[in-house]
Design a protein around this motif. Sequence first.
Motif, short mmCIF file in Angstrom:
data_model
loop_
_atom_site.label_atom_id
_atom_site.label_comp_id
_atom_site.label_asym_id
_atom_site.label_seq_id
_atom_site.Cartn_x
_atom_site.Cartn_y
_atom_site.Cartn_z
N PRO A 177 16.74 29.37 35.83
CA PRO A 177 17.63 28.39 35.21
C PRO A 177 18.83 28.04 36.07
N ARG A 178 19.24 29.02 36.91
CA ARG A 178 20.43 28.85 37.74
C ARG A 178 21.62 28.41 36.87
N GLU A 201 34.68 36.14 43.22
CA GLU A 201 33.68 36.61 44.17
C GLU A 201 32.54 35.60 44.34
N CYS A 202 32.86 34.32 44.11
CA CYS A 202 31.83 33.27 44.17
C CYS A 202 31.73 32.60 45.53
N GLY A 203 32.69 32.85 46.42
CA GLY A 203 32.69 32.16 47.70
C GLY A 203 33.34 30.80 47.58
N ALA A 204 33.54 30.14 48.72
CA ALA A 204 34.22 28.85 48.76
C ALA A 204 33.31 27.80 49.39
N GLY A 213 33.54 43.67 42.02
CA GLY A 213 32.09 43.80 42.09
C GLY A 213 31.37 43.22 40.89
N TYR A 214 32.04 42.35 40.12
CA TYR A 214 31.45 41.83 38.89
C TYR A 214 30.20 40.99 39.13
N VAL A 215 29.94 40.59 40.37
CA VAL A 215 28.72 39.82 40.65
C VAL A 215 27.50 40.71 40.82
N GLY A 216 27.69 41.99 40.90
CA GLY A 216 26.60 42.91 41.19
C GLY A 216 25.66 43.14 40.01
N TYR A 217 24.42 43.40 40.31
CA TYR A 217 23.37 43.60 39.31
C TYR A 217 23.75 44.72 38.34
N ASP A 218 24.35 45.81 38.84
CA ASP A 218 24.65 46.97 38.01
C ASP A 218 26.04 46.96 37.39
N HIS A 219 26.83 45.93 37.64
CA HIS A 219 28.15 45.87 37.02
C HIS A 219 28.00 45.74 35.51
N PRO A 220 28.88 46.37 34.73
CA PRO A 220 28.76 46.31 33.26
C PRO A 220 28.67 44.88 32.71
N LEU A 221 29.40 43.94 33.32
CA LEU A 221 29.35 42.57 32.82
C LEU A 221 27.97 41.97 33.02
N GLN A 222 27.38 42.17 34.22
CA GLN A 222 26.06 41.60 34.47
C GLN A 222 24.99 42.30 33.62
N THR A 223 25.17 43.56 33.35
CA THR A 223 24.25 44.24 32.44
C THR A 223 24.30 43.62 31.06
N GLY A 270 23.50 30.98 43.96
CA GLY A 270 24.37 30.48 45.02
C GLY A 270 25.77 31.05 44.94
N CYS A 271 26.20 31.41 43.72
CA CYS A 271 27.54 31.97 43.53
C CYS A 271 27.53 33.49 43.54
N SER A 272 26.38 34.08 43.91
CA SER A 272 26.23 35.52 44.15
C SER A 272 25.89 36.38 42.94
N ILE A 273 25.86 35.80 41.72
CA ILE A 273 25.47 36.63 40.58
C ILE A 273 23.94 36.68 40.47
N PRO A 274 23.40 37.64 39.72
CA PRO A 274 21.96 37.67 39.51
C PRO A 274 21.49 36.46 38.71
#
Length: 335
Positions: free
Chosen positions: A45-46, A105-108, A154-164, A187-191
């Motif tokens: 879906p992106r 942590e999305c980049g520019a 590190g909120y973009v990471g697969y194991d971060h509580p928010l991404q879980t 593209g913005c680094s999240i799963p």
Amino acid sequence: MANPVTVEVTRGLLVESRHRGAVVAVDGDGKVVFSLGDIDAGVFPRSACKAMQALPLVESGAADAYGFGNRELALACSSHNGEDEHVALASSMLARAGRGVEALECGAHWSSSQKTLIHQARTVDKPTALHNNCSGKHAGFVCACCHRDIDPKGYVGYDHPLQTEIRGTMESLTGAVLGRDNCGTDGCSIPTYAVRLRGLAHGFAKMATGAGLDPLRAKASRRLFDACMAEPFYVAGTGRACTALMQVAPGRIFAKTGAEGVFCAAIPEQGIAIAVKCDDGHSRAAEAMVAATLSRFFEKDTAIRSALSDMATVRMHNWNGIHVGDIRATAALID
């Protein structure tokens, strides 16, 4: 299964190019009310699912704690142009949580809108993460973490509580089982996770109707939809299809593009949601596909139906302003 041709591109009297794709419209109970092509194929879906990803911001109480209104919630669901208003609002959202641009942590990147890009080049030395088209979503992520005393680092990471939490939310809405096997990096680094097109549409239909959702999620879902429909500029921006589709029928159409030819929409008053995927990933086709599909659900000989039909056929002009051809939805999509 070969998907049908859903969009043609003409030059003169001939068809120069063709786009294939799949389309599905689903009600809150999961009943398919219209479909074309392989609606059970997995798609990423992106950015189309940002309203789903924004649910923790509302459900956690963070949106209320920081005084967010429709504009902030719309920006949290957005893929914006990076116009000055978008950048300023993303910065304001972070400031309310006591954070700055360094928390993102999305980049520019420079804007993909030519007009906005020229303005940016004239006014800033280089873009920051606030100019990223996903900065509103990421500001929402940071705020959701800060409100609950979760370290946003590190909120973009697969194991971060928010991404879980977001993963669980997506599973609940789409009916998919999500894990590393069907996970990619956006593209913005999240799963980002591949789900069935039918499941994606059903998830948005649940959000639009509240069907099968607990009261907190149903209320949060409708609040996000209402915010986007009330402030379509903050969902995308000047000249963008998402904004234009919602402006066609204020308060009646929710629309959100993804990447690689995915587009989702909903008509809350009818309890219907739509998901489309253009096989070759071209946004010009996805935009025509979603406009044509939406038009099927409005009465003929009405201004809304006419405007949506016009968006399903785009006249192309060359640099001298000469009409050279059209991007048009095929008869398979047009009612």
